[in-house]
Design an enzyme around this catalytic site. Structure first.
Site, PDB file in Angstrom:
ATOM      1  N   CYS A 136       4.772   9.400 -13.670  1.00  0.00           N
ATOM      2  CA  CYS A 136       4.322   9.002 -12.336  1.00  0.00           C
ATOM      3  C   CYS A 136       3.800   7.568 -12.353  1.00  0.00           C
ATOM      4  O   CYS A 136       2.674   7.315 -12.788  1.00  0.00           O
ATOM      5  CB  CYS A 136       3.243   9.955 -11.842  1.00  0.00           C
ATOM      6  SG  CYS A 136       2.624   9.548 -10.190  1.00  0.00           S
ATOM      7  N   CYS A 139       0.727   7.052 -10.161  1.00  0.00           N
ATOM      8  CA  CYS A 139      -0.509   7.564 -10.766  1.00  0.00           C
ATOM      9  C   CYS A 139      -1.036   6.631 -11.848  1.00  0.00           C
ATOM     10  O   CYS A 139      -2.241   6.359 -11.928  1.00  0.00           O
ATOM     11  CB  CYS A 139      -0.269   8.940 -11.391  1.00  0.00           C
ATOM     12  SG  CYS A 139       0.504  10.146 -10.300  1.00  0.00           S
ATOM     13  N   ASP A 140      -0.153   6.157 -12.707  1.00  0.00           N
ATOM     14  CA  ASP A 140      -0.579   5.498 -13.938  1.00  0.00           C
ATOM     15  C   ASP A 140      -0.220   4.018 -14.054  1.00  0.00           C
ATOM     16  O   ASP A 140      -0.618   3.360 -15.020  1.00  0.00           O
ATOM     17  CB  ASP A 140       0.023   6.239 -15.142  1.00  0.00           C
ATOM     18  CG  ASP A 140      -0.404   7.698 -15.188  1.00  0.00           C
ATOM     19  OD1 ASP A 140      -1.543   7.978 -14.802  1.00  0.00           O
ATOM     20  OD2 ASP A 140       0.399   8.544 -15.612  1.00  0.00           O
TER      21      ASP A 140
END
Length: 313
Positions: A136, A139-140
């Protein structure tokens, strides 16, 4: 064998399941939650979460899930280990069986079993999961500001991830197994136009290496061909973008799903094709797949359950 009865059974945990448990508990529905094979969902293998509201300094994925779980327990949710192996949707109340010997009769069900990222199958993927390997970018990606990263895949999702990361990372390598991208022409052009995205056609990852975190990847170009070449490239992040698999096998074909297996819900709500069955989180969301959107769907599903039950009186 243990037999239980509940007004609301929540199958799966994670942000959607635990949020649904919080809301249904506060509504007095005494929900039972079956956590599944991965209690807490995908965030339990995420080291740091910085985009979930309410945590200005960030929080580890496992701690965030533990906080949500504790909140659900505080309001009286009955949270149990196990995996639902069979569900009879033919009549209400529904009857579910788990792999650890529970038989649960439920007036309503919220499915929040999530989706699992597809991996290449390299042993190193698990070794460095959360330590450089991610599925992701949204997300990261922040953790790789100014660093070099790789994205695996050749479709629209991979191109979107590469474009997102190109605004954060110094260099982005897009690993494509074939000699062309599968993405839409518009998406392809956007990738071609980005100076810091380097497309490596006919290239596959065969390994990752690093002392503690990912430091380099081993690649093979033109695998099996006379011109085959094996080499290494230094990277700090390795992003999989070859798709997700919704965890819906046990519910099909009774529950209506799209061509890729995501549960189809009605309109902007969470109701499925079966009255009394609702779906929340990544299992019904092929588009966003974020913790906060999953939590929001868990809230919606709980409210939908409460309203459904009130109409049955």
């Amino acid at each position: 064998m243990t037999e239980l009865t509940t007004r609301c059974l929540i199958i799966g945990s994670g942000p959607a399941g635990y949020t649904a448990a919080i809301y249904t508990s506060r509504a007095g529905l005494s929900p039972i939650v079956i956590e599944g094979y991965q209690p807490g969902g995908q965030l339990t293998i995420t080291t740091e979460v910085e985009n979930f509201p309410g945590y200005p300094e960030g929080i580890s994925g496992p701690q965030l899930m533990d906080d949500l779980r504790s909140q659900a327990l505080r309001f009286g949710a009955d949270i149990r280990p196990g995996h639902v192996s069979k569900v009879d949707f033919s009549k209400r109340p529904f009857v579910c069986n788990t792999d650890n010997g529970l038989t649960i009769t439920a007036e309503t069900i919220i499915i929040s079993t999530g989706a699992s990222a597809k991996y290449l199958g390299l042993p190193d993927e698990q070794k460095y999961n959360g330590l450089g390997v991610s599925a992701c970018a949204t997300c990261d990606g922040f953790f790789y500001r100014g660093k070099r990263v790789a994205v695996v895949g050749g479709g629209d999702t991979a191109c979107e991830e590469a474009l997102y990361l190109s605004n954060l990372a110094s260099e982005v390598y897009l690993l494509v197994r074939r000699d062309q991208l599968r993405a839409s022409k518009v998406m392809q052009q956007r990738v071609f136009d980005k100076e810091n995205i380097h497309i490596l056609f006919n290239t596959q990852a065969i390994g990752l290496d690093g002392a503690e975190f990912v430091e380099r990847m081993r690649l093979v170009e033109h695998k099996g061909m006379p011109q085959e070449r094996i080499y290494e490239l230094p990277v700090d992040g390795f992003f999989l973008a070859i798709g997700h698999q919704p965890n819906t096998e046990v519910f099909r074909p009774a529950i209506e799903c799209d061509a890729t297996g995501y549960i189809m819900v009605k309109g902007s709500g969470t109701a499925t094709n079966i009255d009394g069955v609702f779906a929340a989180g990544d299992v019904a969301d092929p588009t966003y797949r974020q913790a906060v959107t999953a939590a929001g769907m868990g809230c919606k599903a709980a409210i939908d359950v409460e309203r459904f039950l009130s109409e049955q009186v």
